[in-house]
Design a protein around this motif. Structure first.
Motif, PDB file in Angstrom:
ATOM      1  N   VAL A  63       0.560   5.474  14.233  1.00  0.00           N
ATOM      2  CA  VAL A  63       1.446   5.413  13.086  1.00  0.00           C
ATOM      3  C   VAL A  63       1.851   4.042  12.387  1.00  0.00           C
ATOM      4  CG1 VAL A  63       3.555   6.238  12.371  1.00  0.00           C
ATOM      5  CG2 VAL A  63       2.431   7.520  14.067  1.00  0.00           C
ATOM      6  N   PRO A  64       1.845   3.874  10.931  1.00  0.00           N
ATOM      7  CA  PRO A  64       2.298   2.523  10.527  1.00  0.00           C
ATOM      8  C   PRO A  64       3.526   2.432  10.760  1.00  0.00           C
ATOM      9  CG  PRO A  64       1.355   4.401   8.878  1.00  0.00           C
ATOM     10  CD  PRO A  64       1.392   4.899   9.983  1.00  0.00           C
ATOM     11  N   LEU A  94       7.526   1.112   9.934  1.00  0.00           N
ATOM     12  CA  LEU A  94       8.341   1.158   8.674  1.00  0.00           C
ATOM     13  C   LEU A  94       9.125  -0.161   8.817  1.00  0.00           C
ATOM     14  CD1 LEU A  94       9.671   4.964   9.380  1.00  0.00           C
ATOM     15  CD2 LEU A  94       7.853   3.981   7.790  1.00  0.00           C
ATOM     16  N   LEU A 136      10.706  -3.995  -5.535  1.00  0.00           N
ATOM     17  CA  LEU A 136      10.279  -2.930  -4.739  1.00  0.00           C
ATOM     18  C   LEU A 136       8.635  -3.101  -4.922  1.00  0.00           C
ATOM     19  CD1 LEU A 136      10.317  -0.583  -2.981  1.00  0.00           C
ATOM     20  CD2 LEU A 136      10.850   0.805  -5.100  1.00  0.00           C
ATOM     21  N   HIS A 137       8.085  -3.561  -6.090  1.00  0.00           N
ATOM     22  CA  HIS A 137       6.533  -3.708  -6.426  1.00  0.00           C
ATOM     23  C   HIS A 137       5.923  -4.547  -5.358  1.00  0.00           C
ATOM     24  CE1 HIS A 137       2.972  -3.940  -8.664  1.00  0.00           C
ATOM     25  NE2 HIS A 137       3.295  -5.296  -8.673  1.00  0.00           N
ATOM     26  N   GLU A 173       6.381  -3.522  -1.340  1.00  0.00           N
ATOM     27  CA  GLU A 173       5.473  -2.442  -1.479  1.00  0.00           C
ATOM     28  C   GLU A 173       4.084  -2.827  -1.050  1.00  0.00           C
ATOM     29  OE1 GLU A 173       3.029   1.161  -1.376  1.00  0.00           O
ATOM     30  OE2 GLU A 173       2.815  -0.383  -2.934  1.00  0.00           O
ATOM     31  N   ALA A 174       3.475  -3.844  -2.128  1.00  0.00           N
ATOM     32  CA  ALA A 174       2.052  -4.370  -1.905  1.00  0.00           C
ATOM     33  C   ALA A 174       1.841  -5.223  -0.854  1.00  0.00           C
ATOM     34  CB  ALA A 174       1.763  -5.158  -3.356  1.00  0.00           C
ATOM     35  N   HIS A 196       1.791  -2.869   2.402  1.00  0.00           N
ATOM     36  CA  HIS A 196       0.603  -2.124   2.462  1.00  0.00           C
ATOM     37  C   HIS A 196      -0.480  -3.265   2.859  1.00  0.00           C
ATOM     38  CE1 HIS A 196      -2.328   0.532   0.808  1.00  0.00           C
ATOM     39  NE2 HIS A 196      -3.003  -0.534   0.738  1.00  0.00           N
ATOM     40  N   LEU A 207       2.147  -1.791   6.898  1.00  0.00           N
ATOM     41  CA  LEU A 207       3.430  -1.303   6.989  1.00  0.00           C
ATOM     42  C   LEU A 207       4.086  -0.342   5.818  1.00  0.00           C
ATOM     43  CD1 LEU A 207       5.219  -4.504   8.082  1.00  0.00           C
ATOM     44  CD2 LEU A 207       4.830  -2.584   9.447  1.00  0.00           C
ATOM     45  N   GLU A 208       4.877   0.560   6.073  1.00  0.00           N
ATOM     46  CA  GLU A 208       5.287   1.201   4.947  1.00  0.00           C
ATOM     47  C   GLU A 208       7.029   0.983   4.930  1.00  0.00           C
ATOM     48  OE1 GLU A 208       3.255   5.372   4.269  1.00  0.00           O
ATOM     49  OE2 GLU A 208       3.850   5.302   6.437  1.00  0.00           O
ATOM     50  N   VAL A 209       7.405   1.344   3.588  1.00  0.00           N
ATOM     51  CA  VAL A 209       8.606   0.790   3.333  1.00  0.00           C
ATOM     52  C   VAL A 209       9.725   2.013   3.038  1.00  0.00           C
ATOM     53  CG1 VAL A 209       9.938  -0.484   1.380  1.00  0.00           C
ATOM     54  CG2 VAL A 209       7.555  -1.193   1.910  1.00  0.00           C
ATOM     55  N   VAL A 210      10.774   1.968   3.851  1.00  0.00           N
ATOM     56  CA  VAL A 210      11.812   2.956   3.593  1.00  0.00           C
ATOM     57  C   VAL A 210      12.939   2.340   2.704  1.00  0.00           C
ATOM     58  CG1 VAL A 210      13.780   4.655   4.257  1.00  0.00           C
ATOM     59  CG2 VAL A 210      11.544   3.877   5.703  1.00  0.00           C
ATOM     60  N   VAL A 211      13.274   3.016   1.277  1.00  0.00           N
ATOM     61  CA  VAL A 211      14.154   2.414   0.475  1.00  0.00           C
ATOM     62  C   VAL A 211      15.432   3.366   0.560  1.00  0.00           C
ATOM     63  CG1 VAL A 211      14.332   1.667  -2.022  1.00  0.00           C
ATOM     64  CG2 VAL A 211      12.084   1.891  -1.083  1.00  0.00           C
ATOM     65  N   LEU A 257       5.154   0.812  -9.369  1.00  0.00           N
ATOM     66  CA  LEU A 257       6.516   0.806  -8.929  1.00  0.00           C
ATOM     67  C   LEU A 257       7.423   0.085 -10.059  1.00  0.00           C
ATOM     68  CD1 LEU A 257       6.619   0.523  -5.046  1.00  0.00           C
ATOM     69  CD2 LEU A 257       7.686   2.096  -6.523  1.00  0.00           C
ATOM     70  N   ASP A 258       6.783  -0.937 -10.803  1.00  0.00           N
ATOM     71  CA  ASP A 258       7.507  -1.964 -11.511  1.00  0.00           C
ATOM     72  C   ASP A 258       7.510  -1.394 -13.081  1.00  0.00           C
ATOM     73  OD1 ASP A 258       4.539  -2.134 -12.189  1.00  0.00           O
ATOM     74  OD2 ASP A 258       4.582  -4.281 -12.216  1.00  0.00           O
ATOM     75  N   VAL A 302      13.921   7.881   2.237  1.00  0.00           N
ATOM     76  CA  VAL A 302      12.726   8.022   1.314  1.00  0.00           C
ATOM     77  C   VAL A 302      11.731   6.755   1.699  1.00  0.00           C
ATOM     78  CG1 VAL A 302      11.931   7.997  -1.125  1.00  0.00           C
ATOM     79  CG2 VAL A 302      14.285   8.820  -0.468  1.00  0.00           C
ATOM     80  N   VAL A 303      10.344   7.154   2.043  1.00  0.00           N
ATOM     81  CA  VAL A 303       9.442   6.052   2.100  1.00  0.00           C
ATOM     82  C   VAL A 303       8.585   6.150   0.847  1.00  0.00           C
ATOM     83  CG1 VAL A 303       7.629   5.346   3.481  1.00  0.00           C
ATOM     84  CG2 VAL A 303       9.107   6.752   4.615  1.00  0.00           C
ATOM     85  N   VAL A 304       8.782   4.965   0.219  1.00  0.00           N
ATOM     86  CA  VAL A 304       7.951   4.817  -0.899  1.00  0.00           C
ATOM     87  C   VAL A 304       6.457   4.143  -1.031  1.00  0.00           C
ATOM     88  CG1 VAL A 304       8.318   3.735  -3.266  1.00  0.00           C
ATOM     89  CG2 VAL A 304       9.922   4.674  -2.179  1.00  0.00           C
ATOM     90  N   ARG A 364      -3.899   3.561  -6.469  1.00  0.00           N
ATOM     91  CA  ARG A 364      -4.641   2.222  -5.753  1.00  0.00           C
ATOM     92  C   ARG A 364      -6.086   2.844  -5.452  1.00  0.00           C
ATOM     93  NH1 ARG A 364      -0.487   0.727  -1.790  1.00  0.00           N
ATOM     94  NH2 ARG A 364       0.223  -1.185  -2.775  1.00  0.00           N
ATOM     95  N   LYS A 405      -1.998   8.194   5.918  1.00  0.00           N
ATOM     96  CA  LYS A 405      -0.926   7.850   6.633  1.00  0.00           C
ATOM     97  C   LYS A 405       0.420   8.642   6.564  1.00  0.00           C
ATOM     98  CE  LYS A 405      -0.385   3.580   4.254  1.00  0.00           C
ATOM     99  NZ  LYS A 405       0.216   2.420   3.716  1.00  0.00           N
ATOM    100  N   ALA A 434      -0.778  10.819   9.701  1.00  0.00           N
ATOM    101  CA  ALA A 434      -0.362  10.189  10.902  1.00  0.00           C
ATOM    102  C   ALA A 434       0.987  10.169  11.187  1.00  0.00           C
ATOM    103  CB  ALA A 434      -0.970   8.814  10.839  1.00  0.00           C
TER     104      ALA A 434
END
Lengths: 349, 349
Positions: free
Chosen positions: A67-68, A70, A87-88, A91-92, A95, A99-103, B78-79, B101-103, B109, B122, B125
Motif C-alpha cells: 500500500v502506498p 500517506l 496542492l499541485h 501531489e506531483a 506521486h 506516496l499519496e496525499v490526505v488533504v 489541481l492548479d 480525503v486522499v487527493v 496523467r 492504488k 491496493a
C-alpha cells in the motif's frame, strides 16, 4: 523506508527498546506514542523521556510492500488559487515518491471560537507518516504535540517565524522585493511607494526590506510616508492607495506586496481617473493565475508556490527516512514576470 | 458504516458466503476482490459472477472504531480555481462525516501517451472505501474495473454522459443557459450570440439548449450564425468573437458559456475598440473567483461547484453504507450574479 517499499531500513530503536528503557510494557509505550488518553501522567512522562533519549522514530502502520504511504497536507483554506498551486506541487512530488496525499483544511477551522484540534487527533490516530503545513500558524502546544508523537513535519511558507529547529520552505521574499523595486527604478521611477502586507509576518517584512535595500543601492532617500501596510487585504489596499494619491508628492510607481492587493490598488487608481501604466506603474507579488485577468495584465514577481510545495514534500520524505535536512530554512528564488502594468516614468522614455 | 464508527451494520453477504457460492476458498475470493493477478481467469469469472449475484459490498480495511475512513478524490488537474472549489466542498462535507480525503491528480496523467492506471491500482491496493471523480473521462474498462472491485463512486460534473447506472452530480446547465439569455432579453437585447463550449459534452450542449429555449420563448428566431463553438478555450473564444463581430449584423450581447472564455471575448472586443457593456454586453457561466478580476467585473451565472462536490460526497457516503440513491443524476440550481458587464441595449434604456 517508505519510498523503497521495504520496511527493513528503519533508523533508531524499536518501541520494545523504548518500553524497556522507560520500565513500562510495550502496549503502554504504544499508547503514549499513539496519543491515547488512558495513561497515567507520570508514566507518560517516563515514556516521553525515553522516546527523546533514544531518538525513537515512528514507523508507518501500513504494509509498505502493498500500500502506498500517506502523507498529510494541512492548509488554511482550500478554495484559493494559492492552495491549488501548493496542492499541485505536493501531489506531483508525492506521486513521484510513491506516496499519496490526505488533504485537510483544518488549520483554520474552529469550534466554538477555539481552534479545533481534531485534525491533529486524526493524524495521530491514523499514524501519519508526515505532515506538511501550509500558511498555518501552529500554537506552541501543537508544536509540542507533533514533537511528542515523533511525526515529521515541514512548514510551507509559514506566516510567523517558526520555533528553532522547525523545517520550512519559502520564497526568497527579500530578493523578490529587490527585483520588483529594481524593475521600477530601471524604468526611471524615483517616487516609488510600497503597499505592504502584515508588519510582523515573515514574508511581509522581507519584501519591504528588499524594497528599501533597492532604493538605498540606487541612492534614493527613504520616505516613510511611501510605506503603507494593508495586511494583504484587498479593500485595505484600496484605501492605502487613495492615501498615497493624496500625498503632496504622490508616487509614480507602486510595489504592491501581493497580487490580490493589486486588485484594490487598480480600483483606487480607476476611481481617481488615473490610468495604469500611463499615470502610475503597478507591480505585484505572487503571480497568481488571477493576475493575468486584470486589465492591463499585471506585471508581478513570481513566487514559485508549486515548486516550494514539491521541495517541502521531498524534504519531508527524507525526514521520514530518518535524515535531518542540512538547513531548517530553504528559500526558492523569485523572478520578474513583465506584463502591461509598468511603463517608463514620464520624461524618461 | 463508516460514519457511525461501527462495523456491524454492513449490508449484504460476507466474503465467505460469496466464496461458497462460487465454489472457491475465501482467500481466493479475497484475491479477486482485491485485484490480485494470481487467479485463473475461469476462477475470477466465477467469483465475479457470485459477487454480482449476491450484491457483495466491499468493507473498508481500517479499524473504524479508531481511524477515520478515507475517501478518494481523483481530479484532472489541481492548479485551477475550479478544482479548488470542488476540493473545498468535498473536504468540508467529509469532515462533517468523519472522513478524510486522499487527493490524486491521476485522472489526466499519462505514461508514454497512454492513460496511467496507477491511481486505480492504488485505490484497489489501499482498499478505497469510495471515490469521487471530477471532470474525469473514464474508459469503459475503468468503469468495469471499479464495478468489479465493488468500489462505490460518484462523478462530479462528468464531461461525457456516463454509462447507465453511474451516479453523478452536476449543475442545472440547461436552466443556467435560460437564466443567462433571459437576463440579456430583459435588458432589451435581440441580437444575442453564444460562444459555446464543446459540442458533445454534457454541459456544453445543455447550456446552448437553454439559450435556444429562452430565445424561442421570447419569440425570437434562431440564427445559426450566432452560435459559435470554442471548446472552452480562451484563445479560440477570442477568434470566434472576432468572427461574430465581422457578421453583417453583429450581436449586441453575448452569452459566453464559461468565465475563462469570457477573458478571450473581452480581448477581442478591446481589439476592435468596443466597450463592455456600452457597445456589447457579456455574460459568463461559472462564477470562478477570477471573474471578479475582469474589468468591468463579469456578470455571470453561478455554478455551485462546492455545493455540487459536497452533495457528491454525501451521496458517496450513503452508497458506502449500502444504499442506492433514488436518482443517478442530481442537478443543483444555478443563479444570476449581476455585475458590470451587461447593460440595456441601445435605444431601450
Amino acid at each position: 523506508m517508505v519510498r523503497s517499499g521495504s520496511a527493513s531500513v528503519a533508523a533508531g530503536p524499536t518501541l520494545a527498546v523504548v518500553a524497556r528503557e522507560a520500565g513500562v510494557s510495550v502496549p503502554t509505550a504504544s499508547k503514549v506514542v499513539n496519543g491515547r488518553e488512558d495513561v497515567a501522567p507520570e508514566t507518560r512522562r517516563r515514556v516521553t523521556e525515553a522516546l527523546d533519549r533514544l531518538g525513537y522514530a515512528r514507523r508507518p502502520r501500513f504494509d509498505v510492500a502493498k500500500v502506498p504511504g500517506l502523507v498529510d497536507l494541512v492548509v488554511h483554506s482550500l478554495d484559493t488559487s494559492w492552495s491549488g498551486a501548493v496542492l499541485h506541487g505536493v501531489e506531483a512530488a508525492a506521486h513521484d515518491a510513491g506516496l499519496e496525499v490526505v488533504v485537510s483544511a483544518g488549520a483554520g477551522r474552529t469550534r466554538g471560537g477555539r481552534p479545533e484540534r481534531s485534525w491533529l487527533d486524526k493524524l495521530i490516530a491514523r499514524g501519519s507518516s508526515g505532515v506538511l503545513f501550509n500558511l498555518a500558524e501552529l500554537t506552541s502546544s501543537q508544536y509540542a504535540w507533533l514533537e511528542q508523537h515523533r511525526i515529521p513535519f515541514v512548514m510551507i511558507d509559514p506566516v510567523l517565524e517558526p520555533p528553532p529547529g522547525v523545517v520550512s520552505v519559502g520564497a526568497a521574499n527579500w530578493q523578490g522585493g529587490v527585483t520588483a523595486t529594481d524593475h521600477l527604478l530601471a524604468l526611471g521611477h524615483e517616487r516609488i511607494a510600497v503597499v505592504a502586507g502584515h508588519q510582523h509576518t515573515v514574508c511581509g517584512n522581507a519584501r519591504v526590506a528588499g524594497y528599501r535595500s533597492a532604493l538605498a543601492s540606487a541612492g534614493l532617500r527613504h520616505r516613510p510616508e511611501y510605506v503603507r501596510h494593508a495586511g494583504f487585504d484587498e479593500s485595505v489596499a484600496h484605501r492605502r492607495m487613495l492615501d498615497l494619491l493624496d500625498l503632496p508628492e504622490p508616487p509614480t510607481a507602486v510595489f504592491v506586496c501581493s497580487d490580490r492587493m493589486a486588485l484594490g490598488v487598480y480600483e483606487a487608481l480607476a476611481e481617481r481617473g488615473l490610468r495604469v501604466p500611463d499615470d502610475v506603474s503597478v507591480i505585484g507579488f505572487g503571480d497568481l493565475p488571477e493576475s493575468g485577468w486584470l486589465s492591463p495584465a499585471l506585471t508581478t514577481v513570481r513566487q514559485p508556490l508549486s515548486e516550494m510545495a514539491a521541495t517541502a514534500l521531498r524534504l519531508l520524505v527524507r525526514m521520514m527516512d530518518g535524515e535531518r535536512p542540512e538547513s531548517t530554512r530553504t528559500e526558492l528564488s523569485t523572478r520578474l514576470v513583465p506584463r502591461s502594468s509598468t511603463a517608463p516614468a514620464r520624461g524618461t522614455a
